[in-house]
Write an enzyme that holds these catalytic residues in place. Sequence first.
Site, PDB file in Angstrom:
ATOM      1  N   HIS A  97       0.833  -1.207   0.000  1.00 30.77           N
ATOM      2  CA  HIS A  97       0.000   0.000   0.000  1.00 30.77           C
ATOM      3  C   HIS A  97       0.869   1.259   0.000  1.00 30.77           C
ATOM      4  CE1 HIS A  97      -3.951   1.957   1.068  1.00 30.77           C
ATOM      5  NE2 HIS A  97      -3.086   2.934   1.274  1.00 30.77           N
ATOM      6  N   GLU A  98       1.839   1.296   0.892  1.00 35.68           N
ATOM      7  CA  GLU A  98       2.670   2.498   1.022  1.00 35.68           C
ATOM      8  C   GLU A  98       3.610   2.673  -0.170  1.00 35.68           C
ATOM      9  OE1 GLU A  98       1.670   4.594   3.080  1.00 35.68           O
ATOM     10  OE2 GLU A  98       0.480   3.269   4.349  1.00 35.68           O
ATOM     11  N   HIS A 101       1.776   4.592  -2.733  1.00 34.25           N
ATOM     12  CA  HIS A 101       1.834   6.032  -2.422  1.00 34.25           C
ATOM     13  C   HIS A 101       3.187   6.613  -2.833  1.00 34.25           C
ATOM     14  CE1 HIS A 101      -1.997   6.356  -0.492  1.00 34.25           C
ATOM     15  NE2 HIS A 101      -1.670   5.623   0.566  1.00 34.25           N
TER      16      HIS A 101
END
Length: 195
Positions: A97-98, A101
């Site tokens: 997920h990160e 980003h």
Amino acid sequence: MEGNGNDAKGATKTSVVNGDGVTVKDCQKMIQKSLRSPMVKFLMENLEKCGCTIGDNFIKAVNCQQKVAGGYTRGGGIIVCSNHMNLQDEVDQVLIHELIHAYDDCTAKNLNWANCAHHACSEIRAGHLSGDCHFKRELLRGYMKLRGHEQDCVKRRVVKSVMTNPYCSETAAKDAMEAVWDTCYNDTRPFDRAP
């Protein structure tokens, strides 16, 4: 992510569902194992291909006071909150997920984390592409919808996350998400299609 917060510098935080967690040392070992997983390797390789600087301390295990699983900060990299990690799968999910980003932050021109639409777009992409809203994860969270669960989950988590942005009210978060939904949900870079 659910429970994400960010500031003008681009910090995002992943929510946590459970636990007392593991030690920083054990979490660091889990991170090393995650770095060998195909999805994490793919994202790391694509960050490097795009010219994104990833130093040795780009991903670190820390104890977090907030009830979050991890986060990404522009210029600071990714943290994984060891005290909220219990399983290898949780560490893998946070990193995936990160890293999305981080990829967005590196490749999007003029990304402004204080802009509700920019933040919502990255959250939509991270929620959709990371597997955060896989059916089994939703069942474990107590959501049992059979049809349309993935998009509902992404929307729920995006609004919750963007609302933690000090520049975005609940209404602004919802409006921003709806405004960018189609474009951002269908943007699967660096994947050919949603995994």
